[in-house]
Design a protein around this motif. Structure first.
Motif, short mmCIF file in Angstrom:
data_model
loop_
_atom_site.label_atom_id
_atom_site.label_comp_id
_atom_site.label_asym_id
_atom_site.label_seq_id
_atom_site.Cartn_x
_atom_site.Cartn_y
_atom_site.Cartn_z
N VAL A 12 0.49 -0.98 -0.04
CA VAL A 12 0.32 -0.46 -0.05
C VAL A 12 0.96 0.88 -0.20
CG1 VAL A 12 0.02 0.31 2.90
CG2 VAL A 12 -1.84 1.38 1.00
N VAL A 13 2.10 1.49 0.38
CA VAL A 13 3.48 2.58 0.47
C VAL A 13 4.05 2.84 -0.59
CG1 VAL A 13 5.10 3.18 1.70
CG2 VAL A 13 3.43 2.30 3.20
N GLY A 14 3.69 1.63 -1.29
CA GLY A 14 4.87 1.82 -3.18
C GLY A 14 3.36 2.78 -3.73
N VAL A 15 2.57 1.63 -3.92
CA VAL A 15 1.26 1.76 -4.41
C VAL A 15 0.84 3.17 -4.29
CG1 VAL A 15 -1.32 1.48 -5.29
CG2 VAL A 15 0.48 -0.20 -4.86
N LEU A 16 0.26 3.96 -3.28
CA LEU A 16 -0.08 5.54 -2.84
C LEU A 16 1.27 6.33 -3.52
CD1 LEU A 16 -2.45 5.17 -0.12
CD2 LEU A 16 -2.63 4.53 -2.32
N GLY A 36 1.45 -9.85 -6.98
CA GLY A 36 0.24 -8.50 -7.52
C GLY A 36 0.26 -7.54 -6.38
N PRO A 37 -0.23 -6.65 -5.97
CA PRO A 37 -0.40 -5.90 -5.56
C PRO A 37 0.07 -6.11 -3.74
CG PRO A 37 -2.35 -4.92 -6.28
CD PRO A 37 -1.56 -6.52 -7.45
N ALA A 38 0.01 -5.68 -3.23
CA ALA A 38 -0.06 -5.85 -1.05
C ALA A 38 -0.42 -7.41 -1.22
CB ALA A 38 -1.58 -5.33 -0.91
N GLU A 39 1.01 -7.59 -1.62
CA GLU A 39 1.13 -9.31 -1.30
C GLU A 39 1.43 -9.83 0.30
OE1 GLU A 39 -1.06 -11.90 -2.44
OE2 GLU A 39 -2.06 -10.83 -3.43
N GLY A 40 2.03 -8.35 0.34
CA GLY A 40 2.90 -8.91 1.91
C GLY A 40 2.84 -8.25 3.07
N CYS A 41 2.72 -7.45 3.74
CA CYS A 41 2.71 -6.77 4.72
C CYS A 41 1.08 -6.50 4.75
CB CYS A 41 2.85 -5.94 5.62
SG CYS A 41 3.53 -5.69 7.02
N SER A 42 0.57 -5.71 3.67
CA SER A 42 -1.16 -5.70 3.14
C SER A 42 -1.91 -5.89 3.12
CB SER A 42 -1.02 -4.40 2.46
OG SER A 42 0.53 -3.30 2.13
N ARG A 43 -1.90 -7.31 2.47
CA ARG A 43 -1.78 -8.95 2.32
C ARG A 43 -3.80 -8.32 3.33
NH1 ARG A 43 -5.10 -11.21 0.11
NH2 ARG A 43 -4.99 -12.78 -0.90
N SER A 205 -7.95 -4.86 -0.62
CA SER A 205 -8.52 -4.69 -1.98
C SER A 205 -8.26 -2.98 -2.45
CB SER A 205 -9.97 -5.01 -1.73
OG SER A 205 -10.04 -6.23 -1.72
N PHE A 206 -8.15 -2.17 -1.71
CA PHE A 206 -7.63 -1.20 -2.59
C PHE A 206 -6.87 -0.88 -2.85
CE2 PHE A 206 -6.83 3.65 -1.11
CZ PHE A 206 -7.92 4.27 -1.63
N THR A 207 -5.70 -1.07 -2.38
CA THR A 207 -4.36 -1.41 -2.94
C THR A 207 -4.42 -1.89 -4.28
OG1 THR A 207 -3.09 -1.19 -0.93
CG2 THR A 207 -2.08 -1.81 -2.37
N LYS A 208 -4.77 -2.70 -4.65
CA LYS A 208 -5.10 -3.29 -5.84
C LYS A 208 -6.39 -2.88 -7.15
CE LYS A 208 -6.13 -7.50 -8.18
NZ LYS A 208 -7.79 -7.25 -8.75
N ALA A 209 -6.86 -2.24 -6.20
CA ALA A 209 -8.03 -1.37 -7.13
C ALA A 209 -7.55 0.09 -7.42
CB ALA A 209 -9.15 -0.69 -6.44
N VAL A 210 -6.53 0.64 -7.04
CA VAL A 210 -5.55 1.68 -6.86
C VAL A 210 -4.56 1.55 -8.30
CG1 VAL A 210 -3.82 4.06 -5.93
CG2 VAL A 210 -6.57 2.86 -4.99
#
Length: 425
Positions: A12-16, A36-43, A205-210
């Motif tokens: 989420v930090v990298g994507v935002l 895919g995005p947010a598959e680590g600590c953001s998962r 879900s939010f990170t993936k959508a962004v």
């Protein structure tokens, strides 16, 4: 000329951060080793933007808490690798931040970043057509122990929270009035705190959508399943990022690499003090929504976080010092989650639907993340080390770092952890 920025890390930090840079005209390449995005600590974190919980862990009281954890007498904290040299090095810095003055300074940084971030998250929702992804109705901090509740309420009364946060101290009746589903929970509620500035939503879900929207709407290239193998340099400048799929040219590089930061940066001459603090979560399908609190909450007595969204109940717990690579799911840890859900919610959830996850919170000794330019390099930046507040602070930290990288006037100053290798923002 359009600035080419390579961001390593698509949580989420990298994507935002990518969003913040792309909206300022940068050509962004986002790289992550995961599929895919947010598959680590953001998962599968709690999903709470916990502005009301933005407080540095390092404090005078933390010394006793860590001591009890080493003696296995602190229920929410486990130290399973006490001989880890990296933990001792990190811990020495942590203890230096356990003074009252350091705690106040670091907490102020976290609070300012968190409040700004919550507001920016709402703006990002609207700007990208994702309104409704989160609920912005506030959150609760619940206490089963009366003495603990009174002590916390007294801290707030003495100025422990900013007046503009409008934190409300509520007795048990007022809590149930605020969220009637609390009346169905069997545990006695001594009281709680309502934070109107908290939000909740599925971070993954939010990170993936962004990531999907910015890839369509802006000049953002997504490269998942891509491993960084090194860097191309010219004097004090990083000119490219080497990967197993070829090199990516760069005018600037941003590290949003969480617990993997030090392993990646040693070849560049520095190693940030970011230690992985392991946490666990469980998710259950909700059968009776009327018996599940709508407001997210932190159980301050049992040290668990609880939230619901997308028809799922999410419960997270534990801060475990288990070393760099331990992603195991021991039954002894999961039983804590199972027992709490069974006791508090019973058949309001489907017990057989439970799924479990573990992640490593990238934690700095002081609490605030590392934000700024790496002194050894003219074009290397870092946005890493957000601990348990990654989802809470992601939008704000992305904005702060993007403003610095594009020479834009900052809206916040002095919010980063400090280090000798860092020009801290």
């Amino acid at each position: 000329m359009q600035q080419r920025v390579v961001i390593i890390g698509a949580g989420v930090v990298g994507v935002l951060s990518a969003y913040a840079l792309a909206t300022r005209g940068a050509k962004v390449t986002l790289i992550d080793s995961q599929p895919g995005p947010a598959e680590g600590c953001s998962r599968a974190n709690a999903g709470i933007l916990a502005v009301g919980h933005a407080s540095a862990w390092a404090s005078p009281s933390a010394i006793g808490s860590i001591t009890r954890a080493l003696l296995r007498r602190e229920p929410g904290i486990r130290v399973t690798r006490p001989t880890d040299p990296a933990l001792w090095a990190w811990g020495a810095q942590f203890l230096r931040n356990c003074t009252a003055s350091a705690h106040a300074t670091n907490t102020s940084k976290l609070q300012r970043l968190s409040r700004m971030s919550r507001n920016l998250t709402q703006k990002i929702e609207a700007d990208l057509g994702l309104t409704g992804s989160l609920r912005h109705e506030g959150g609760l901090y619940l206490f089963q122990n009366l003495a603990q509740f009174r002590a916390h309420a007294a801290t707030l009364a003495q100025g422990g929270a900013r007046a503009d946060d409008q934190m409300e101290v509520l007795d048990s009746d007022a809590l149930i009035q605020r969220d009637p589903a609390l009346a169905t929970m069997p545990e006695h509620l001594a009281g709680g705190i309502y934070s109107p500035v908290d939000s909740v939503g599925n971070c993954h879900s939010f990170t993936k959508a962004v990531s999907e929207v910015i890839a369509r709407k802006f000049d953002v290239a997504l490269h998942f399943g891509t491993h960084v193998t090194g860097f191309e340099t010219d004097g004090r400048t990083i000119t490219g990022v080497k990967t197993d799929h070829g090199a990516r040219a760069a005018d600037a590089v941003l590290l949003a690499t969480g617990t993997g930061t030090a392993a990646l940066t040693r070849q560049l001459g520095f190693a940030p003090a970011i230690y992985p603090v392991k946490g666990y979560s469980g998710s259950w399908t909700i059968r009776d929504p009327d018996r599940i609190p709508r407001l997210p909450y932190v159980d301050e007595t049992e040290l668990l976080a609880v939230a619901c969204y997308g028809g799922q109940l999410r419960v997270t717990a534990m801060a475990e010092f288990a070393g760099q690579s331990d992603l195991s799911l021991p039954d002894t840890r999961l039983d804590v989650l199972r027992a709490y859900v069974a006791r508090q919610f019973g058949d309001a959830v489907d017990a057989h639907s439970a799924s479990f996850w573990t992640g490593q919170r990238p934690s700095t000794p002081a609490g605030p993340p590392f934000l700024g330019r790496v002194r050894r390099w003219d074009n290397l930046w870092i946005n890493a080390g957000h601990g348990q507040l990654g989802w809470t602070m992601a939008a704000g930290c992305g904005d702060v770092i993007a403003r610095a990288m594009t020479a834009e006037t900052p809206t916040l100053r002095d919010v980063s952890s400090t280090a000798r290798w860092l020009d801290a923002l």
